[in-house]
Design a protein around this motif. Structure first.
Motif, PDB file in Angstrom:
ATOM      1  N   ARG A  80       0.868  -1.183   0.000  1.00 47.70           N
ATOM      2  CA  ARG A  80       0.000   0.000   0.000  1.00 47.70           C
ATOM      3  C   ARG A  80       0.901   1.227   0.000  1.00 47.70           C
ATOM      4  NH1 ARG A  80      -4.744   0.954   3.810  1.00 47.70           N
ATOM      5  NH2 ARG A  80      -4.809   2.650   2.323  1.00 47.70           N
ATOM      6  N   ASP A  81       0.503   2.255  -0.719  1.00 47.15           N
ATOM      7  CA  ASP A  81       1.415   3.403  -0.849  1.00 47.15           C
ATOM      8  C   ASP A  81       1.746   4.055   0.504  1.00 47.15           C
ATOM      9  OD1 ASP A  81      -1.063   4.618  -0.449  1.00 47.15           O
ATOM     10  OD2 ASP A  81      -0.772   6.152  -1.994  1.00 47.15           O
ATOM     11  N   ASP A  82       0.767   4.054   1.427  1.00 47.79           N
ATOM     12  CA  ASP A  82       0.972   4.699   2.740  1.00 47.79           C
ATOM     13  C   ASP A  82       2.111   4.054   3.540  1.00 47.79           C
ATOM     14  OD1 ASP A  82      -2.124   5.988   3.030  1.00 47.79           O
ATOM     15  OD2 ASP A  82      -1.861   4.169   1.849  1.00 47.79           O
TER      16      ASP A  82
HETATM   17 ZN    ZN Z   1      -2.992   4.838   0.372  1.00 46.82          ZN
END
Ligand code: ZN
Ligand code: PRT
Length: 291
Positions: free
Chosen positions: A55-57
């Motif tokens: 996930r990008d986070d």
């Molecule tokens: Zn995200």
């Protein structure tokens, strides 16, 4: 399948707006691998690299902590997380901005109208910093998704969210009142210097990435011109070292080959035409390797 601990690791977004751009970049620098399906990582067949799909986070923190050596993620996430990472290159995709937006019917006209109001966002850290810098005392309402519906639900007076084309704002009867941060995809590394072997791999990867980025920013240009115009044309298209000049069979005429930065491309064409250049041919460059 297991990760090879000796290989370099790069984390990219598994499924989202940065996935296609990240995969294209890695393929266009010649890497061969299976794209993400259900697996959490792919081993590159022709380079000692593992690609992690996340996930990008989570990417900035994984890179900061050395779980992954490198990562591709938006500037917005890096700024929000405040992770200790080094930006190696801006990658030119995933362009968007973090903006304050208000309902069209609110009557708000500028930033000051938001003082002491409620602002909904998934980016509380960046917003808090911005409010402080502007001596404003708005209340931050933190929500994790669909921020644009907060004003209609009377949860907030304004929103602070990502905008790209602006059509989502429009659909929800909102307009941008202040642009706060421009964002694009970045390649990042952690704070700890790589030891020799890994650093060598990193430099090889970066050389390929930079060749690709430079090529995208540059066009190859060919034209015919009177030999008498050469000195002027050389000043307009100086090339990497100098332009290539070839004689034409027609007396007094030459062909000139050079490169032009994409950003000033049309300006250059107009100047070349004014100097007598004709038959101007422009092509994209696939890779551009300097020194
Ligand atoms: Zn995200
Ligand atoms: O599941 P995961 O956590 O990995 O993904 P995500 O859902 O958190 O992120 P995702 O895939 O939506 O976005 C990933 C990154 O893409 C963001 O962090 C930005 O760096 C970048 N990016 C670029 C964008 C946009 N453009 C964008 N337009 N991220 C979100 N948007 C949203 C925007 O907020 C709006 O709601 O897309 C909608 C459409 O935008 P308009 O303005 O074109 O209508």
């Amino acid at each position: 399948m297991t990760l090879d601990a000796n290989n370099l690791k790069i984390a990219i977004q598994k499924n989202g707006r940065l996935t296609e751009g990240s995969l294209d970049l890695l393929k266009n620098i010649g890497l061969e691998f299976e794209p993400p399906k259900t697996q959490l990582f792919s081993s590159v067949r022709n380079f000692p690299l593992e690609i992690l799909f996340l996930r990008d986070d989570d990417i900035p923190e994984y890179v900061q902590d050395g779980v992954s050596d490198l990562g591709i993620v938006g500037m917005n996430i890096v700024a929000e997380k405040g992770s200790n990472v080094e930006i190696l290159e801006e990658l030119g995709f995933g362009n968007c901005r973090l903006s304050l937006a208000v309902p069209e019917k609110s009557g708000f006209q500028d930033l000051r109208d938001l003082d002491s109001r409620k602002i909904a966002t998934s980016y509380p850290t960046i917003l808090r910093k911005f409010l402080k810098e502007n001596n404003m005392k708005a209340t931050i309402i933190e929500i994790s998704g669909s921020v644009e519906i907060a004003p209609a639900l009377n949860i907030a007076d304004a929103i602070f969210d990502l905008v790209s084309s602006g059509s989502t704002l429009k659909t929800h009867g909102l307009f941008e009142i202040e642009k706060v941060l421009s964002s694009q995809a970045l390649i990042i590394k952690g704070p700890v210097p790589f030891e020799n072997g890994r650093n060598e791999l990193l430099q090889k990867l970066l050389m390929r990435i930079r060749a690709l980025l430079r090529a995208k920013q540059t066009k190859y240009i060919m034209m015919n011109a009177p030999a008498s115009a050469l000195e002027y044309i050389k000043q307009i298209v100086p090339g990497l070292k100098s332009p290539t000049v070839l004689p034409l069979s027609e007396p007094g005429m030459i062909a000139i080959h050079s490169v032009v930065p994409e950003t000033i491309f049309w300006e250059v064409i107009e100047k070349l035409k004014a100097c007598g250049a004709t038959d101007i041919l422009v092509s994209p460059i696939e890779k551009l390797i300097l020194s």
